[in-house]
Design a protein around this motif. Structure first.
Motif, PDB file in Angstrom:
ATOM      1  N   LEU A  43       0.845  -1.200   0.000  1.00 24.56           N
ATOM      2  CA  LEU A  43       0.000   0.000   0.000  1.00 24.56           C
ATOM      3  C   LEU A  43       0.878   1.246   0.000  1.00 24.56           C
ATOM      4  O   LEU A  43       1.809   1.354   0.812  1.00 24.56           O
ATOM      5  CB  LEU A  43      -0.894   0.026   1.245  1.00 24.56           C
ATOM      6  N   ILE A  44       0.596   2.165  -0.899  1.00 28.71           N
ATOM      7  CA  ILE A  44       1.329   3.437  -0.948  1.00 28.71           C
ATOM      8  C   ILE A  44       0.313   4.571  -1.071  1.00 28.71           C
ATOM      9  O   ILE A  44      -0.893   4.322  -1.172  1.00 28.71           O
ATOM     10  CB  ILE A  44       2.346   3.484  -2.130  1.00 28.71           C
ATOM     11  N   ARG A  45       0.832   5.803  -1.055  1.00 22.79           N
ATOM     12  CA  ARG A  45      -0.077   6.948  -1.183  1.00 22.79           C
ATOM     13  C   ARG A  45       0.009   7.526  -2.592  1.00 22.79           C
ATOM     14  O   ARG A  45      -0.984   7.809  -3.226  1.00 22.79           O
ATOM     15  CB  ARG A  45       0.344   8.010  -0.147  1.00 22.79           C
ATOM     16  N   ASN A  46       1.267   7.643  -3.073  1.00 24.81           N
ATOM     17  CA  ASN A  46       1.516   8.285  -4.362  1.00 24.81           C
ATOM     18  C   ASN A  46       1.753   7.224  -5.445  1.00 24.81           C
ATOM     19  O   ASN A  46       2.801   6.578  -5.481  1.00 24.81           O
ATOM     20  CB  ASN A  46       2.745   9.198  -4.203  1.00 24.81           C
ATOM     21  N   HIS A  48       2.288   7.553  -8.510  1.00 23.62           N
ATOM     22  CA  HIS A  48       3.177   7.932  -9.620  1.00 23.62           C
ATOM     23  C   HIS A  48       4.658   7.773  -9.281  1.00 23.62           C
ATOM     24  O   HIS A  48       5.501   7.875 -10.162  1.00 23.62           O
ATOM     25  CB  HIS A  48       2.876   9.380 -10.048  1.00 23.62           C
ATOM     26  N   LYS A  49       4.984   7.524  -8.008  1.00 30.15           N
ATOM     27  CA  LYS A  49       6.394   7.353  -7.628  1.00 30.15           C
ATOM     28  C   LYS A  49       6.921   6.042  -8.226  1.00 30.15           C
ATOM     29  O   LYS A  49       6.216   5.033  -8.175  1.00 30.15           O
ATOM     30  CB  LYS A  49       6.494   7.270  -6.098  1.00 30.15           C
ATOM     31  N   LYS A  50       8.162   6.088  -8.741  1.00 31.24           N
ATOM     32  CA  LYS A  50       8.766   4.852  -9.275  1.00 31.24           C
ATOM     33  C   LYS A  50       9.274   4.012  -8.107  1.00 31.24           C
ATOM     34  O   LYS A  50       9.931   4.526  -7.206  1.00 31.24           O
ATOM     35  CB  LYS A  50       9.940   5.226 -10.194  1.00 31.24           C
ATOM     36  N   ALA A  78       3.863   0.046   8.010  1.00 29.24           N
ATOM     37  CA  ALA A  78       4.974   0.995   8.154  1.00 29.24           C
ATOM     38  C   ALA A  78       4.595   2.307   7.476  1.00 29.24           C
ATOM     39  O   ALA A  78       5.294   2.792   6.600  1.00 29.24           O
ATOM     40  CB  ALA A  78       6.246   0.403   7.558  1.00 29.24           C
ATOM     41  N   ILE A  79       3.420   2.836   7.872  1.00 27.69           N
ATOM     42  CA  ILE A  79       3.045   4.161   7.371  1.00 27.69           C
ATOM     43  C   ILE A  79       3.137   5.144   8.537  1.00 27.69           C
ATOM     44  O   ILE A  79       3.740   4.832   9.568  1.00 27.69           O
ATOM     45  CB  ILE A  79       1.681   4.162   6.634  1.00 27.69           C
ATOM     46  N   VAL A  80       2.590   6.311   8.392  1.00 30.45           N
ATOM     47  CA  VAL A  80       2.760   7.336   9.426  1.00 30.45           C
ATOM     48  C   VAL A  80       1.398   7.808   9.934  1.00 30.45           C
ATOM     49  O   VAL A  80       0.384   7.573   9.292  1.00 30.45           O
ATOM     50  CB  VAL A  80       3.562   8.543   8.870  1.00 30.45           C
ATOM     51  N   GLU A  83      -4.068   7.938  12.090  1.00 26.22           N
ATOM     52  CA  GLU A  83      -5.102   7.570  11.112  1.00 26.22           C
ATOM     53  C   GLU A  83      -4.609   7.884   9.708  1.00 26.22           C
ATOM     54  O   GLU A  83      -3.863   8.848   9.543  1.00 26.22           O
ATOM     55  CB  GLU A  83      -6.410   8.340  11.399  1.00 26.22           C
ATOM     56  N   PRO A  84      -4.958   7.095   8.721  1.00 21.55           N
ATOM     57  CA  PRO A  84      -5.938   5.984   8.755  1.00 21.55           C
ATOM     58  C   PRO A  84      -5.388   4.659   9.276  1.00 21.55           C
ATOM     59  O   PRO A  84      -6.069   3.638   9.223  1.00 21.55           O
ATOM     60  CB  PRO A  84      -6.318   5.846   7.284  1.00 21.55           C
ATOM     61  N   THR A  85      -4.158   4.677   9.815  1.00 23.77           N
ATOM     62  CA  THR A  85      -3.490   3.421  10.199  1.00 23.77           C
ATOM     63  C   THR A  85      -4.326   2.572  11.150  1.00 23.77           C
ATOM     64  O   THR A  85      -4.506   1.370  10.931  1.00 23.77           O
ATOM     65  CB  THR A  85      -2.140   3.753  10.875  1.00 23.77           C
TER      66      THR A  85
HETATM   67  N1  NAP Z   1      12.546   5.207   9.659  1.00 20.67           N
HETATM   68  C1  NAP Z   1      12.892   4.460  10.694  1.00 20.67           C
HETATM   69  O1  NAP Z   1      14.058   4.138  10.884  1.00 20.67           O
HETATM   70  C2  NAP Z   1      11.830   3.985  11.649  1.00 20.67           C
HETATM   71  C3  NAP Z   1      12.212   3.202  12.755  1.00 20.67           C
HETATM   72  C4  NAP Z   1      11.227   2.686  13.606  1.00 20.67           C
HETATM   73  C5  NAP Z   1       9.910   2.987  13.361  1.00 20.67           C
HETATM   74  N2  NAP Z   1       9.550   3.788  12.311  1.00 20.67           N
HETATM   75  C6  NAP Z   1       8.119   4.053  12.069  1.00 20.67           C
HETATM   76  O2  NAP Z   1       7.739   3.354  10.892  1.00 20.67           O
HETATM   77  C7  NAP Z   1       6.756   4.083  10.187  1.00 20.67           C
HETATM   78  C8  NAP Z   1       7.248   4.334   8.774  1.00 20.67           C
HETATM   79  O3  NAP Z   1       8.433   5.108   8.830  1.00 20.67           O
HETATM   80  P1  NAP Z   1       9.289   5.404   7.515  1.00 20.67           P
HETATM   81  O4  NAP Z   1      10.522   6.065   7.985  1.00 20.67           O
HETATM   82  O5  NAP Z   1       9.409   4.185   6.699  1.00 20.67           O
HETATM   83  O6  NAP Z   1       8.351   6.470   6.777  1.00 20.67           O
HETATM   84  P2  NAP Z   1       8.506   7.046   5.308  1.00 20.67           P
HETATM   85  O7  NAP Z   1       9.857   6.752   4.754  1.00 20.67           O
HETATM   86  O8  NAP Z   1       8.010   8.438   5.344  1.00 20.67           O
HETATM   87  O9  NAP Z   1       7.463   6.166   4.467  1.00 20.67           O
HETATM   88  C9  NAP Z   1       6.093   6.190   4.700  1.00 20.67           C
HETATM   89  C10 NAP Z   1       5.398   5.341   3.662  1.00 20.67           C
HETATM   90  O10 NAP Z   1       4.033   5.253   4.005  1.00 20.67           O
HETATM   91  C11 NAP Z   1       3.230   5.607   2.875  1.00 20.67           C
HETATM   92  N3  NAP Z   1       2.029   6.253   3.411  1.00 20.67           N
HETATM   93  C12 NAP Z   1       1.965   7.281   4.299  1.00 20.67           C
HETATM   94  N4  NAP Z   1       0.677   7.549   4.596  1.00 20.67           N
HETATM   95  C13 NAP Z   1      -0.058   6.692   3.876  1.00 20.67           C
HETATM   96  C14 NAP Z   1      -1.455   6.492   3.732  1.00 20.67           C
HETATM   97  N5  NAP Z   1      -2.333   7.220   4.388  1.00 20.67           N
HETATM   98  N6  NAP Z   1      -1.876   5.504   2.913  1.00 20.67           N
HETATM   99  C15 NAP Z   1      -0.991   4.754   2.223  1.00 20.67           C
HETATM  100  N7  NAP Z   1       0.343   4.890   2.311  1.00 20.67           N
HETATM  101  C16 NAP Z   1       0.791   5.871   3.121  1.00 20.67           C
HETATM  102  C17 NAP Z   1       4.088   6.513   2.038  1.00 20.67           C
HETATM  103  O11 NAP Z   1       3.619   6.443   0.711  1.00 20.67           O
HETATM  104  P3  NAP Z   1       4.329   7.225  -0.489  1.00 20.67           P
HETATM  105  O12 NAP Z   1       5.627   6.492  -0.729  1.00 20.67           O
HETATM  106  O13 NAP Z   1       3.384   7.070  -1.636  1.00 20.67           O
HETATM  107  O14 NAP Z   1       4.510   8.628  -0.030  1.00 20.67           O
HETATM  108  C18 NAP Z   1       5.476   5.902   2.245  1.00 20.67           C
HETATM  109  O15 NAP Z   1       5.687   4.866   1.316  1.00 20.67           O
HETATM  110  C19 NAP Z   1       6.507   5.369  10.983  1.00 20.67           C
HETATM  111  O16 NAP Z   1       5.384   5.188  11.793  1.00 20.67           O
HETATM  112  C20 NAP Z   1       7.772   5.508  11.829  1.00 20.67           C
HETATM  113  O17 NAP Z   1       7.531   6.180  13.035  1.00 20.67           O
HETATM  114  C21 NAP Z   1      10.482   4.279  11.450  1.00 20.67           C
END
Ligand code: NAP
Length: 412
Positions: A43-46, A48-50, A78-80, A83-85
């Protein structure tokens, strides 16, 4: 051979890490589970991203498409944002899927509801990745909890804050410059509030509290302070005393009361967190049987966080994640302990003519800066009644290194 079908929600740092690890460690997963693990959807949001995702994987921005898949066993989220998570994960559990999450903000707010719902639907919830990235702290605590009684847990739980404090000390940088570097290196978000004001560490602390004690304190009673008040002058002055600033989350149980705080404190060389530098995280657990245990390692990043999620994947597929963390641990009564434990504090703005039998003066400089031994209750009283400029607890014991045995915080 049957297959375990997985959907990954999000394809950012963590989601992509999980996807790649399922591919790179397919043999290990099959070996331990006796089944092939296959990513069925992302599941993604965008749209159009490659992205580098195999063609046979459903890539969609519509969660309903994922829920309608004919076979779906595990959802790795692993989204942010909350909600909607939360809604997605509730629907996944109702469909009979095990869920794994890395989203601490959502899980701190809604973890209990998800765990209850999962219990009702006889599925498991994995959330190792919500706390301290790749460090297996939740599994470790769960193992210890079989018989050990946890007295306290302390942690450096936010890599960004630890990186900034390390840079400020090592490179003599200002907070603003160290934060900019953290952002340039991808360690800090464009809006760093969650990290530097201690919210991220606070959410993780509440999750740890549930694991360690089966409950959490009232959120309003938890002291939460970030690192924005720490200046390079304070860091330098502390270093002259052989002390380092660390942003530490603490949770302890005394009697049947849980106390928690997230704040900057000072540690001496003998403290296990003294050498935790940069983006590293660490967790120290103190229990009645084993004593003190410290785990340290990468608190974030693609593969360390994927490691936590993948280990959870094995546990949920084996249905090993039991429901015992709903149970409150017994009250902790320590023999020969006073109601209010004395602690070491560096305090500025208290003159020695302030007389109170509950204060032991360890040393004092002419600049009204002193190291005293007293308890938290009195410190709170002093802060509200006296003209205290700054005050930090020193964790663990330490030796004053200054030659003249005087505190040299005059630069503050
Ligand atoms: N980064 C870390 O090292 C780390 C470590 C522990 C925990 N976390 C937690 O893990 C989660 C993800 O972190 P991340 O660093 O991987 O975030 P990120 O790089 O910003 O990636 C978020 C992903 O979620 C997608 N997304 C966001 N909202 C969405 C929605 N409403 N519906 C569908 N897709 C959605 C985005 O889609 P698009 O690609 O289309 O924008 C993107 O692919 C967060 O809750 C964070 O707190 C992260």
């Amino acid at each position: 051979m049957s297959v375990i079908k997985v959907a990954i929600l999000g394809f950012g740092t963590v989601g992509e890490g999980v996807y790649r690890t399922i591919q790179s460690h397919a043999q290990e997963l099959e070996g331990v589970l006796g089944k092939r693990v296959e990513v069925a959807a992302v599941l993604i949001r965008n749209k159009h991203k490659k992205r580098n995702i195999n063609e046979d994987v459903l890539v969609t921005a519509d969660f309903n498409e994922i829920l309608s898949l004919p076979q779906l066993d595990v959802i790795v989220e692993a989204i942010v944002n909350k909600e909607p998570t939360f809604t997605f994960l509730k629907q996944a559990i109702q469909r009979g899927c095990h869920i794994i999450t890395a989203n601490k903000e959502m899980f701190a707010h809604h973890g209990n509801e998800l765990l209850e719902l999962a219990k009702h639907h006889n599925v498991s919830v994995g959330y190792e990745a919500t706390v301290a990235g790749g460090i297996p702290v939740i599994q470790t605590l769960r193992q210890l909890l079989n018989v050990n009684r946890v007295h306290h847990v302390q942690g450096i739980l936010n890599g960004t804050s630890n990186f900034i404090l390390t840079e400020m000390r090592e490179k003599k940088q200002s907070f603003v410059d160290a934060l900019s570097l953290a952002q340039a290196k991808g360690f800090a978000e464009a809006d760093p509030t969650n990290d530097v004001e201690g919210f991220d560490a606070f959410y993780k602390t509440m999750i740890l509290s549930r694991i360690a004690f089966g409950e959490e304190p009232n959120w309003e009673d938890v002291e939460r302070e970030g690192i924005t008040s720490i200046t390079s002058e304070l860091i330098e002055a502390a270093e002259r005393l052989g002390l380092r600033f660390k942003h530490i989350a603490s949770i302890s149980k005394k009697g049947d009361q849980i106390k928690a705080s997230v704040r900057p404190v000072l540690v001496g060389k003998s403290h296990p967190f003294y050498s935790i530098e940069g983006v590293e995280n660490a967790v120290n657990v103190y229990t009645d049987l084993v004593g003190s245990i410290t785990l340290q390692g990468p608190g974030a990043g693609m593969f360390p966080t994927a490691s936590a999620a993948i280990e959870d994947l094995v546990y949920v597929c084996q249905n090993k994640l039991t429901k015992k963390y709903f149970t409150k641990t017994p009250a902790i009564h320590l023999r020969d302990k006073k109601e209010h434990e004395d602690e070491l504090w560096i305090i500025q703005g208290l003159t020695k003519d302030y007389n109170n039998p509950l204060i032991t003066w360890i040393t004092q400089s002419s600049a009204e800066t002193a190291i005293i031994r007293t308890n938290t209750e009195l410190i709170k009283q002093l802060i509200s009644e006296q003209n205290i400029k700054c005050c930090f607890q020193i964790l663990g014991e330490f030796e004053i290194e200054s030659n003249d045995k005087e505190v040299t915080l005059a630069a503050i």
